[in-house]
Design a protein around this motif. Structure first.
Motif, mmCIF file in Angstrom:
data_model
loop_
_atom_site.group_PDB
_atom_site.id
_atom_site.type_symbol
_atom_site.label_atom_id
_atom_site.label_comp_id
_atom_site.label_asym_id
_atom_site.label_seq_id
_atom_site.Cartn_x
_atom_site.Cartn_y
_atom_site.Cartn_z
ATOM 1 N N LYS A 108 15.116 -10.795 44.324
ATOM 2 C CA LYS A 108 16.164 -11.527 43.620
ATOM 3 C C LYS A 108 17.517 -11.327 44.280
ATOM 4 O O LYS A 108 18.324 -12.260 44.371
ATOM 5 C CB LYS A 108 16.228 -11.062 42.164
ATOM 6 N N VAL A 109 17.765 -10.109 44.758
ATOM 7 C CA VAL A 109 19.025 -9.820 45.453
ATOM 8 C C VAL A 109 19.108 -10.641 46.735
ATOM 9 O O VAL A 109 20.158 -11.227 47.059
ATOM 10 C CB VAL A 109 19.143 -8.320 45.766
ATOM 11 N N MET A 110 18.025 -10.685 47.476
ATOM 12 C CA MET A 110 17.996 -11.446 48.721
ATOM 13 C C MET A 110 18.179 -12.943 48.458
ATOM 14 O O MET A 110 18.923 -13.629 49.174
ATOM 15 C CB MET A 110 16.672 -11.201 49.443
ATOM 16 N N LEU A 111 17.501 -13.452 47.443
ATOM 17 C CA LEU A 111 17.582 -14.876 47.147
ATOM 18 C C LEU A 111 18.988 -15.285 46.723
ATOM 19 O O LEU A 111 19.454 -16.381 47.054
ATOM 20 C CB LEU A 111 16.577 -15.241 46.051
ATOM 21 N N GLU A 112 19.674 -14.413 46.016
ATOM 22 C CA GLU A 112 21.026 -14.730 45.567
ATOM 23 C C GLU A 112 21.975 -14.936 46.743
ATOM 24 O O GLU A 112 22.891 -15.759 46.666
ATOM 25 C CB GLU A 112 21.548 -13.627 44.645
ATOM 26 N N LYS A 113 21.756 -14.179 47.819
ATOM 27 C CA LYS A 113 22.658 -14.329 48.969
ATOM 28 C C LYS A 113 22.059 -15.219 50.059
ATOM 29 O O LYS A 113 22.709 -15.495 51.066
ATOM 30 C CB LYS A 113 23.027 -12.969 49.539
ATOM 31 N N GLY A 114 20.795 -15.635 49.879
ATOM 32 C CA GLY A 114 20.185 -16.562 50.821
ATOM 33 C C GLY A 114 19.724 -15.952 52.111
ATOM 34 O O GLY A 114 19.605 -16.643 53.135
ATOM 35 N N TYR A 115 19.441 -14.636 52.097
ATOM 36 C CA TYR A 115 18.941 -13.987 53.309
ATOM 37 C C TYR A 115 18.110 -12.770 52.935
ATOM 38 O O TYR A 115 18.484 -11.985 52.053
ATOM 39 C CB TYR A 115 20.079 -13.520 54.222
ATOM 40 N N GLY A 116 16.988 -12.605 53.637
ATOM 41 C CA GLY A 116 16.192 -11.400 53.448
ATOM 42 C C GLY A 116 14.953 -11.393 54.304
ATOM 43 O O GLY A 116 14.489 -12.429 54.796
ATOM 44 N N ARG A 117 14.420 -10.184 54.492
ATOM 45 C CA ARG A 117 13.179 -9.979 55.235
ATOM 46 C C ARG A 117 12.271 -9.076 54.391
ATOM 47 O O ARG A 117 12.626 -7.920 54.132
ATOM 48 C CB ARG A 117 13.444 -9.306 56.592
ATOM 49 N N VAL A 118 11.148 -9.602 53.965
ATOM 50 C CA VAL A 118 10.160 -8.825 53.216
ATOM 51 C C VAL A 118 8.956 -8.593 54.112
ATOM 52 O O VAL A 118 8.412 -9.543 54.700
ATOM 53 C CB VAL A 118 9.723 -9.553 51.934
ATOM 54 N N ILE A 119 8.550 -7.328 54.223
ATOM 55 C CA ILE A 119 7.384 -6.972 55.027
ATOM 56 C C ILE A 119 6.429 -6.189 54.133
ATOM 57 O O ILE A 119 6.742 -5.075 53.708
ATOM 58 C CB ILE A 119 7.780 -6.118 56.246
#
Length: 251
Positions: A127-138
């Motif tokens: 949710k934190v990543m989606l709010e800022k529009g960037y993230g990497r999940v592995i």
């Protein structure tokens, strides 16, 4: 290339074994790291190793099977670093019990740790990543999520890791246009706390027979895969199921 300076990474199950290695690999590339696990005393030791690389490290006691603890961990990371860029879902484990003898509570325990825990972390850190529009999940899966193993009775672990693989694909599809990539890494056999020297020795013959390289993985041989999937440069890589198995799945 693959400079992670300024990124904040979260690694679960980071008190020992592969989780510790992942935390150190990301730190070497410049990422600040939050390390999560149930054993706080072990986390403190890893935190010292990470900080010795010149980055910040936040140890957080967290049982990933408990949603409330995961939510508290998210808040702790935000309070310390202000954001989350990378999530490595590494916490997991299994048992060797034949299907017909496996207690229902053990089945539930393994799926809760390997599958539910990854889902909880992906949901709440995501949710934190989606709010800022960037993230990497592995997500750390396993070659045992891609096929069975005749040498050991690992029905719960194999089922959970198979679930992690398809959960990765579906999450990647749902978040594909929102700046967050979701990929899975599938290692073969590596030494760890659960796979200690005696266990690795007892499994050596069938590992050598199954692997094209005729050996288990060595410490550090997953580092490049983690860093690649965590990097900004891998922006067009999502829903990938990356094996690091010495050719195991090709034989």
């Amino acid at each position: 290339m693959f400079d992670l300076t300024g990124n904040v990474a979260v690694v679960t199950g980071a008190s020992v074994g592969l989780g510790r290695q992942f935390a150190l690999a990301l730190a070497r590339q410049g990422a600040d790291v939050a390390i999560l696990a149930r054993r706080k005393e072990k986390l403190a030791e890893v935190a010292k190793e990470v900080e010795a690389l010149g980055v910040r490290c936040l140890p957080v006691g967290c049982d990933v099977t408990d949603v409330a603890q995961v939510q508290n961990a998210v808040q702790a990371v935000l309070d310390a670093f202000g954001t989350v860029d990378i999530l490595v879902n590494n916490a997991g484990g299994g048992s060797c019990i034949p299907l017909e003898e496996l207690p229902e509570e053990e089945w539930r325990k393994v799926l809760s740790l390997d599958l539910d825990g990854s889902f909880y972390c992906m949901k709440h850190f995501g949710k934190v990543m989606l709010e800022k529009g960037y993230g990497r999940v592995i997500n750390i899966a396993s070659i045992l999520g891609k096929g069975g193993l005749k040498e050991l009775p690992v029905i719960a672990y194999a089922s959970a890791k198979g679930g992690v693989i398809n959960m990765t694909r579906q999450a990647a599809i749902e978040w594909a246009t929102r700046g967050v990539t979701v990929n899975a890494l599938c290692p073969s056999f590596f030494a760890s706390e659960s796979n200690g020297p005696e266990a690795m020795e007892s499994m050596n013959d069938f590992i050598c027979n199954r692997s094209a390289m005729c050996r288990p993985g060595k410490e550090g041989e997953l580092d490049s895969s983690i860093v690649f999937l965590a990097a900004r440069e891998s922006s067009y890589v999502t829903a990938a199921i990356l094996t690091c198995d010495g050719g195991w799945t090709a034989v």
